[in-house]
Each structure stands twice: as structure tokens, then as C-alpha cells.
Scaffold this active site. Structure first.
Site, short mmCIF file in Angstrom:
data_model
loop_
_atom_site.label_atom_id
_atom_site.label_comp_id
_atom_site.label_asym_id
_atom_site.label_seq_id
_atom_site.Cartn_x
_atom_site.Cartn_y
_atom_site.Cartn_z
N LYS A 147 -49.83 21.46 -37.74
CA LYS A 147 -49.92 22.03 -36.40
C LYS A 147 -51.18 21.56 -35.67
O LYS A 147 -51.23 21.57 -34.45
CB LYS A 147 -49.93 23.56 -36.48
N LYS A 203 -49.81 15.28 -44.49
CA LYS A 203 -48.86 16.35 -44.29
C LYS A 203 -48.68 16.65 -42.81
O LYS A 203 -49.63 16.60 -42.02
CB LYS A 203 -49.36 17.61 -45.02
N LYS A 220 -61.80 22.86 -45.50
CA LYS A 220 -61.87 23.29 -44.10
C LYS A 220 -63.31 23.34 -43.58
O LYS A 220 -63.57 23.03 -42.43
CB LYS A 220 -61.19 24.65 -43.93
#
Length: 332
Positions: free
Chosen positions: A197, A194, A111
């Protein structure tokens, strides 16, 4: 007593992957365990959030829990920030967590990327908060996907370190509740990534708030290849987008991938997508309808969250009283 703890972040809309990968499994778990399902809003703050949107998303996640079939009268549903014990215990745990343990966390590296020196402390330390989330309620089991196994291991390490330091058996070492097959749903635009969102393309995912027309449109537009569906899983595994759509079909129909493939072997994608559209709409539309009903009455959603938070606070207060006494902190 076996107790489950799990939660989802209120960042953007929940999607099909969240439902098949977690929510549907949680619904089954409520018949076997005492369950606590949290909207982990403090974790959402590890990245910048728009305040009104965050408030809306907290309610939307709670609505998704209930619409998917989690009964708020049998389980605790609440938002994390309503129980101060999460943050208190996280600080105490942070004083028992070596930096080396956190340095090994792969999700922070992913991240933060090349900007890790500019990343917020919260993004680096949130696995400690996750451990506190679980151990505050002395949860014995945690439903986890592949990407969260490392964080559960850290929670076990922290619990063990605390118990050893104070020479008391305070916290259990929570066990992973491994979710079943067909839980890893990939993007409808790229079968190697994957479903997320945060993906810029809304056509990459089916949101739980999508109506029947939107669900059908996204499936029809899903990326595929020109060949008919194969007959074997070995052949299917070489074709990422085809594999993903068969995985979704099998999961929604609650059958094995091989059975799903056997039903459609040799079919064109236009024919298979038509069947998948009908199935997805049939399975997801009731959830969407219930979610929209709940979201239309935010006061009722807030009442459910407050009720859950009140009960969660009762459990958390007992744990924090025990912890403060062991650590040597004065309490009122």
C-alpha cells in the site's frame, strides 16, 4: 469453541495482495469458526496519519471486508478503537513482556531503520497491542502470513507468561491458521518486492477500488521480460515478474500454478496478459462495485461497525473483568 481473530490496518487502500493473501481466506474461515474481524485503527497510529483520511480509510477497510464476502450478521466487524479493552489489556501485558522479547521483533528494525532512536514507542511496542487484540477474545486461531508469524509467537509467549505468573489458565495459546498457496503477491513493477500500500507508484498494485479500466491498464503495464512463458515451475521461478503474474492468475482462477502455467506455456506476455485482464476484471469488479455501494452510505457502514463493536465489547468486558480480578485491580 474455536474462535478466529484477525484484522487489517486502515492505512491507504487495500489491494489485490490483501485480497488474495487474507480476505479471500477469511471468507472461507467464517464457515468453520466463530470469527472476529477488526479494523485495527490503533495500529495505524504507529505512523503519522491525516485524521480525515484515517476516518475514510477505516470505513474503506470495513467495506472491503463485506464486499469480499464476510457477512457482518454472522461475524463481528468493528474498529479496534471502539473497544477500550484492547488498550487496557495491552498495558497489563506490557508489564509482563521483557524488553528482550521486543528487541527481537524484526519488523520494528525494518520499519525504524537507522532512525530507531527517533521511532515512536508505539512502533516499538505495537506487538504487545497485537497480542492483546488476539487474547482479549481468547482467540484460538489466527490467520497469519509469513511476516506475522513472529508476532503470533510473541502473543503465545505473553499468554504463557501471564498464565504462569498468576498460576491460572486464563489465556489460550493461539494457533496459527496458515494461509494457502499463492498468497504472496508481488509488485507489478518489481517482482522481487511484495505488493504494498505504501509503494509510491500506483501502478505497482491493483487497488480493490480500481475500476475495470484501471485493472486492465495496470496489468498491461506490469513489468515482464521478453521471453514466452516457460513450461515448468523451475524455469518460472527464475523469472520474478513472470512468476508473479502466473501466481496472480492461479490464485484468481483457484488452480495450481502448474495448471496455470500449463494453460499458457509458450504464450507471449501480450496474450497471457489479455487473459489475465479478463480474469482479474471478472473476479474483482463485483468486489469494487459492492465496495463503492457501501462507501456511498457511510452512515450504514458506521451502523455495522457500531453493531460489531457492541458485541465485541460484551466479550471484551468479560475478559477484562476476569483479568482485573486476577491482577488485583478494583473495578466498578
Amino acid at each position: 469453541m474455536n474462535r478466529i481473530f484477525s484484522g487489517m490496518q486502515p492505512t491507504r487502500l487495500l489491494h489485490l495482495g490483501n485480497y488474495l493473501g487474507a480476505l479471500r481466506n477469511w471468507v472461507a474461515l467464517q464457515d468453520q469458526y466463530e470469527c472476529i474481524f477488526c479494523v485495527v485503527d490503533l495500529h495505524a497510529l504507529t505512523l503519522p496519519q491525516d485524521a480525515p483520511t484515517l476516518t475514510k480509510n477505516i470505513r474503506a477497510v470495513a467495506a472491503a471486508y463485506i464486499a469480499a464476502g464476510i457477512d457482518p450478521d454472522r461475524n463481528l466487524i468493528y474498529n479496534q478503537s471502539a473497544v477500550s479493552g484492547h488498550s487496557e489489556l495491552a498495558w497489563i501485558f506490557s508489564c509482563h513482556t521483557p524488553m528482550g522479547w521486543l528487541n527481537r521483533m524484526t519488523q520494528f528494525k525494518e520499519k525504524a531503520g537507522k532512525q530507531k532512536d527517533m521511532a515512536a514507542l508505539g512502533l516499538y511496542a505495537y506487538p504487545v497491542l497485537m497480542a492483546a487484540d488476539i487474547l482479549l477474545y481468547k482467540a484460538t486461531h489466527v490467520p497469519v502470513g509469513e511476516d506475522q508469524k513472529q508476532h503470533l509467537e510473541l502473543a503465545r509467549d505473553i499468554a504463557g507468561a501471564f498464565n504462569r505468573f498468576y498460576e491460572k489458565d486464563v489465556f489460550p495459546l493461539p494457533e496459527p491458521q496458515i494461509l494457502g498457496e499463492a498468497t504472496r503477491v508481488m509488485s507489478l513493477r518489481d517482482g522481487t518486492k511484495k505488493m504494498s500500500k505504501s509503494d509510491e507508484s500506483d501502478y505497482s498494485r491493483i487497488n480493490l477500488t480500481d475500476d475495470a479500466d484501471a485493472i486492465a491498464l495496470k496489468i498491461r503495464k506490469a513489468k515482464t521480460d521478453p521471453e514466452p512463458l516457460p513450461a515448468t515451475l523451475e524455469e518460472l521461478a527464475k523469472r520474478a515478474e513472470a512468476d508473479n503474474l502466473v501466481t496472480i492468475y492461479a490464485a484468481l482462477e483457484n488452480i495450481s500454478k502448474q495448471d496455470a502455467l500449463s494453460r499458457h506455456a509458450g504464450a507471449t506476455f501480450s496474450a497471457f496478459k489479455a487473459d489475465l485482464c479478463d480474469l482479474a476484471v471478472a473476479k474483482l469488479s463485483p468486489i469494487t462495485t459492492k465496495m463503492n455501494e457501501l462507501l456511498a452510505d457511510p452512515a450504514e457502514l458506521d451502523r455495522i461497525l457500531r453493531k460489531g463493536a457492541d458485541k465485541a465489547n460484551e466479550i471484551a468486558a468479560r475478559t477484562m473483568a476476569e483479568v482485573k480480578d486476577i491482577v488485583g485491580l478494583l473495578r466498578p
